[in-house]
Every structure is written in structure tokens, then in C-alpha cells.
Design a protein around this motif. Sequence first.
Motif, PDB file in Angstrom:
ATOM      1  N   MET A 139     -50.225  32.787 -28.971  1.00 57.26           N
ATOM      2  CA  MET A 139     -48.875  32.864 -29.492  1.00 57.26           C
ATOM      3  C   MET A 139     -48.025  31.796 -28.781  1.00 57.26           C
ATOM      4  SD  MET A 139     -46.087  35.947 -29.249  1.00 57.26           S
ATOM      5  CE  MET A 139     -46.585  36.810 -30.702  1.00 57.26           C
ATOM      6  N   PRO A 140     -47.338  30.951 -29.530  1.00 58.62           N
ATOM      7  CA  PRO A 140     -46.493  29.917 -28.917  1.00 58.62           C
ATOM      8  C   PRO A 140     -45.336  30.527 -28.129  1.00 58.62           C
ATOM      9  CG  PRO A 140     -46.830  29.477 -31.242  1.00 58.62           C
ATOM     10  CD  PRO A 140     -47.387  30.839 -30.970  1.00 58.62           C
ATOM     11  N   ARG A 141     -44.877  29.777 -27.147  1.00 56.78           N
ATOM     12  CA  ARG A 141     -43.731  30.189 -26.335  1.00 56.78           C
ATOM     13  C   ARG A 141     -42.688  29.083 -26.422  1.00 56.78           C
ATOM     14  NH1 ARG A 141     -45.989  30.115 -20.862  1.00 56.78           N
ATOM     15  NH2 ARG A 141     -47.095  28.371 -21.780  1.00 56.78           N
ATOM     16  N   TYR A 142     -41.446  29.478 -26.669  1.00 52.54           N
ATOM     17  CA  TYR A 142     -40.361  28.526 -26.827  1.00 52.54           C
ATOM     18  C   TYR A 142     -39.235  28.815 -25.848  1.00 52.54           C
ATOM     19  CZ  TYR A 142     -42.678  27.644 -31.275  1.00 52.54           C
ATOM     20  OH  TYR A 142     -43.598  27.337 -32.232  1.00 52.54           O
ATOM     21  N   VAL A 143     -38.587  27.754 -25.383  1.00 55.58           N
ATOM     22  CA  VAL A 143     -37.371  27.889 -24.592  1.00 55.58           C
ATOM     23  C   VAL A 143     -36.316  26.973 -25.209  1.00 55.58           C
ATOM     24  CG1 VAL A 143     -38.449  28.552 -22.420  1.00 55.58           C
ATOM     25  CG2 VAL A 143     -38.113  26.142 -22.923  1.00 55.58           C
ATOM     26  N   ILE A 144     -35.064  27.298 -24.927  1.00 60.94           N
ATOM     27  CA  ILE A 144     -33.928  26.529 -25.425  1.00 60.94           C
ATOM     28  C   ILE A 144     -33.281  25.846 -24.237  1.00 60.94           C
ATOM     29  CG2 ILE A 144     -31.694  26.660 -26.575  1.00 60.94           C
ATOM     30  CD1 ILE A 144     -32.795  29.428 -27.699  1.00 60.94           C
ATOM     31  N   GLN A 145     -33.116  24.531 -24.344  1.00 57.05           N
ATOM     32  CA  GLN A 145     -32.494  23.787 -23.254  1.00 57.05           C
ATOM     33  C   GLN A 145     -31.271  23.037 -23.763  1.00 57.05           C
ATOM     34  OE1 GLN A 145     -34.831  20.696 -21.335  1.00 57.05           O
ATOM     35  NE2 GLN A 145     -33.730  21.042 -19.424  1.00 57.05           N
ATOM     36  N   SER A 146     -30.228  23.056 -22.943  1.00 58.45           N
ATOM     37  CA  SER A 146     -29.018  22.290 -23.222  1.00 58.45           C
ATOM     38  C   SER A 146     -29.234  20.862 -22.724  1.00 58.45           C
ATOM     39  CB  SER A 146     -27.818  22.904 -22.496  1.00 58.45           C
ATOM     40  OG  SER A 146     -26.729  22.004 -22.507  1.00 58.45           O
ATOM     41  N   ARG A 147     -29.087  19.887 -23.604  1.00 63.31           N
ATOM     42  CA  ARG A 147     -29.175  18.493 -23.172  1.00 63.31           C
ATOM     43  C   ARG A 147     -27.969  18.122 -22.323  1.00 63.31           C
ATOM     44  NH1 ARG A 147     -31.284  15.246 -28.508  1.00 63.31           N
ATOM     45  NH2 ARG A 147     -33.395  16.077 -28.460  1.00 63.31           N
ATOM     46  N   PHE A 148     -26.874  18.824 -22.490  1.00 63.03           N
ATOM     47  CA  PHE A 148     -25.640  18.532 -21.757  1.00 63.03           C
ATOM     48  C   PHE A 148     -25.729  18.972 -20.299  1.00 63.03           C
ATOM     49  CE2 PHE A 148     -21.246  19.586 -20.504  1.00 63.03           C
ATOM     50  CZ  PHE A 148     -20.659  18.345 -20.669  1.00 63.03           C
ATOM     51  N   THR A 149     -26.199  20.208 -20.079  1.00 63.85           N
ATOM     52  CA  THR A 149     -26.240  20.742 -18.712  1.00 63.85           C
ATOM     53  C   THR A 149     -27.642  20.769 -18.107  1.00 63.85           C
ATOM     54  OG1 THR A 149     -26.572  23.036 -19.400  1.00 63.85           O
ATOM     55  CG2 THR A 149     -24.282  22.265 -19.200  1.00 63.85           C
ATOM     56  N   GLY A 150     -28.664  20.771 -18.950  1.00 68.40           N
ATOM     57  CA  GLY A 150     -30.030  20.901 -18.475  1.00 68.40           C
ATOM     58  C   GLY A 150     -30.462  22.344 -18.271  1.00 68.40           C
ATOM     59  N   CYS A 151     -29.535  23.284 -18.429  1.00 69.07           N
ATOM     60  CA  CYS A 151     -29.844  24.708 -18.252  1.00 69.07           C
ATOM     61  C   CYS A 151     -30.580  25.250 -19.476  1.00 69.07           C
ATOM     62  CB  CYS A 151     -28.566  25.500 -18.030  1.00 69.07           C
ATOM     63  SG  CYS A 151     -27.754  25.104 -16.481  1.00 69.07           S
ATOM     64  N   PHE A 202     -21.562  21.026 -28.229  1.00 69.81           N
ATOM     65  CA  PHE A 202     -21.618  20.026 -27.170  1.00 69.81           C
ATOM     66  C   PHE A 202     -22.886  20.151 -26.317  1.00 69.81           C
ATOM     67  CE2 PHE A 202     -19.619  23.435 -24.727  1.00 69.81           C
ATOM     68  CZ  PHE A 202     -20.212  23.299 -23.475  1.00 69.81           C
ATOM     69  N   HIS A 203     -23.541  21.294 -26.353  1.00 70.11           N
ATOM     70  CA  HIS A 203     -24.778  21.476 -25.586  1.00 70.11           C
ATOM     71  C   HIS A 203     -25.927  20.624 -26.120  1.00 70.11           C
ATOM     72  CE1 HIS A 203     -23.894  24.603 -22.664  1.00 70.11           C
ATOM     73  NE2 HIS A 203     -23.139  25.180 -23.582  1.00 70.11           N
ATOM     74  N   GLN A 204     -25.877  20.287 -27.410  1.00 68.87           N
ATOM     75  CA  GLN A 204     -26.965  19.535 -28.043  1.00 68.87           C
ATOM     76  C   GLN A 204     -28.306  20.183 -27.703  1.00 68.87           C
ATOM     77  OE1 GLN A 204     -26.553  15.463 -26.820  1.00 68.87           O
ATOM     78  NE2 GLN A 204     -24.598  15.234 -27.824  1.00 68.87           N
ATOM     79  N   ALA A 205     -28.436  21.440 -28.048  1.00 70.01           N
ATOM     80  CA  ALA A 205     -29.603  22.238 -27.683  1.00 70.01           C
ATOM     81  C   ALA A 205     -30.881  21.713 -28.326  1.00 70.01           C
ATOM     82  CB  ALA A 205     -29.386  23.685 -28.098  1.00 70.01           C
ATOM     83  N   ILE A 206     -31.956  21.843 -27.573  1.00 69.00           N
ATOM     84  CA  ILE A 206     -33.278  21.519 -28.092  1.00 69.00           C
ATOM     85  C   ILE A 206     -34.185  22.724 -27.869  1.00 69.00           C
ATOM     86  CG2 ILE A 206     -33.104  19.025 -27.820  1.00 69.00           C
ATOM     87  CD1 ILE A 206     -34.672  19.277 -25.225  1.00 69.00           C
ATOM     88  N   ILE A 207     -35.133  22.887 -28.779  1.00 67.44           N
ATOM     89  CA  ILE A 207     -36.130  23.943 -28.674  1.00 67.44           C
ATOM     90  C   ILE A 207     -37.413  23.296 -28.177  1.00 67.44           C
ATOM     91  CG2 ILE A 207     -37.483  25.665 -29.925  1.00 67.44           C
ATOM     92  CD1 ILE A 207     -35.160  25.789 -31.974  1.00 67.44           C
ATOM     93  N   ILE A 208     -37.942  23.838 -27.095  1.00 67.16           N
ATOM     94  CA  ILE A 208     -39.130  23.263 -26.474  1.00 67.16           C
ATOM     95  C   ILE A 208     -40.298  24.244 -26.621  1.00 67.16           C
ATOM     96  CG2 ILE A 208     -40.155  22.459 -24.315  1.00 67.16           C
ATOM     97  CD1 ILE A 208     -37.233  21.879 -23.412  1.00 67.16           C
ATOM     98  N   ASN A 209     -41.396  23.761 -27.180  1.00 65.23           N
ATOM     99  CA  ASN A 209     -42.607  24.566 -27.280  1.00 65.23           C
ATOM    100  C   ASN A 209     -43.384  24.359 -25.980  1.00 65.23           C
ATOM    101  OD1 ASN A 209     -45.199  25.564 -27.734  1.00 65.23           O
ATOM    102  ND2 ASN A 209     -45.172  24.985 -29.894  1.00 65.23           N
ATOM    103  N   LEU A 210     -43.440  25.371 -25.145  1.00 65.68           N
ATOM    104  CA  LEU A 210     -44.083  25.268 -23.846  1.00 65.68           C
ATOM    105  C   LEU A 210     -45.592  25.051 -23.944  1.00 65.68           C
ATOM    106  CD1 LEU A 210     -42.171  28.054 -21.920  1.00 65.68           C
ATOM    107  CD2 LEU A 210     -41.846  25.573 -21.742  1.00 65.68           C
ATOM    108  N   ASP A 211     -46.185  25.428 -25.056  1.00 67.13           N
ATOM    109  CA  ASP A 211     -47.625  25.269 -25.203  1.00 67.13           C
ATOM    110  C   ASP A 211     -48.012  23.819 -25.510  1.00 67.13           C
ATOM    111  OD1 ASP A 211     -48.098  27.950 -24.657  1.00 67.13           O
ATOM    112  OD2 ASP A 211     -47.739  28.494 -26.743  1.00 67.13           O
ATOM    113  N   ILE A 212     -47.056  23.020 -25.944  1.00 71.08           N
ATOM    114  CA  ILE A 212     -47.339  21.609 -26.240  1.00 71.08           C
ATOM    115  C   ILE A 212     -47.160  20.746 -25.001  1.00 71.08           C
ATOM    116  CG2 ILE A 212     -46.534  19.598 -27.518  1.00 71.08           C
ATOM    117  CD1 ILE A 212     -46.053  21.408 -29.883  1.00 71.08           C
ATOM    118  N   ILE A 213     -46.158  21.073 -24.190  1.00 66.85           N
ATOM    119  CA  ILE A 213     -45.940  20.233 -22.999  1.00 66.85           C
ATOM    120  C   ILE A 213     -46.780  20.757 -21.917  1.00 66.85           C
ATOM    121  CG2 ILE A 213     -43.631  19.561 -23.613  1.00 66.85           C
ATOM    122  CD1 ILE A 213     -42.630  21.580 -21.535  1.00 66.85           C
TER     123      ILE A 213
END
Length: 64
Positions: free
Chosen positions: A1-13, A53-64
Motif C-alpha cells: 500500500m503506498p504511503r503519502y505525505v504532504i509537504q509545504s514548499r514554503f515552510t518545508g513542514c 501560499f504553501h504550494q503543497a506537494i504530495i510525496i509518495n514515500l514508496d517512490i523516493i
Amino acid sequence: MPRYVIQSRFTGCFLAPDPEDGQPVWVTLLSDAVSVPDEETAAEMIEDHLDKFHQAIIINLDII
């Protein structure tokens, strides 16, 4: 099962569900970020809890 996280490009959080009550919280470390199970859930969290303003990105942890 894929795992995803959301990261703010603005803050990095990371925006992640709180492990205790599931409400979205900001965390600074990837190791503290609880992943979400699918891109749809991640997209809903972005729409409901982030300003553009966060310019959020969705990161698939199984790919990186």
C-alpha cells in the motif's frame, strides 16, 4: 500500500494526521509525519487545511 505525505514548499513542514485524533497538524520532521493511504485523502487535506501560499506537494514515500 503506498504511503503519502504532504509537504509545504514554503515552510518545508509536513501536514499530517495527528496519531491520537486524526486531525491535521504541522510537523517539522518527516519522521514525525504520519502518512496518508492515498492521493485522494492527501488532496482533500490540502484543499481543506492549506492556504495557497504553501504550494503543497504530495510525496509518495514508496517512490523516493
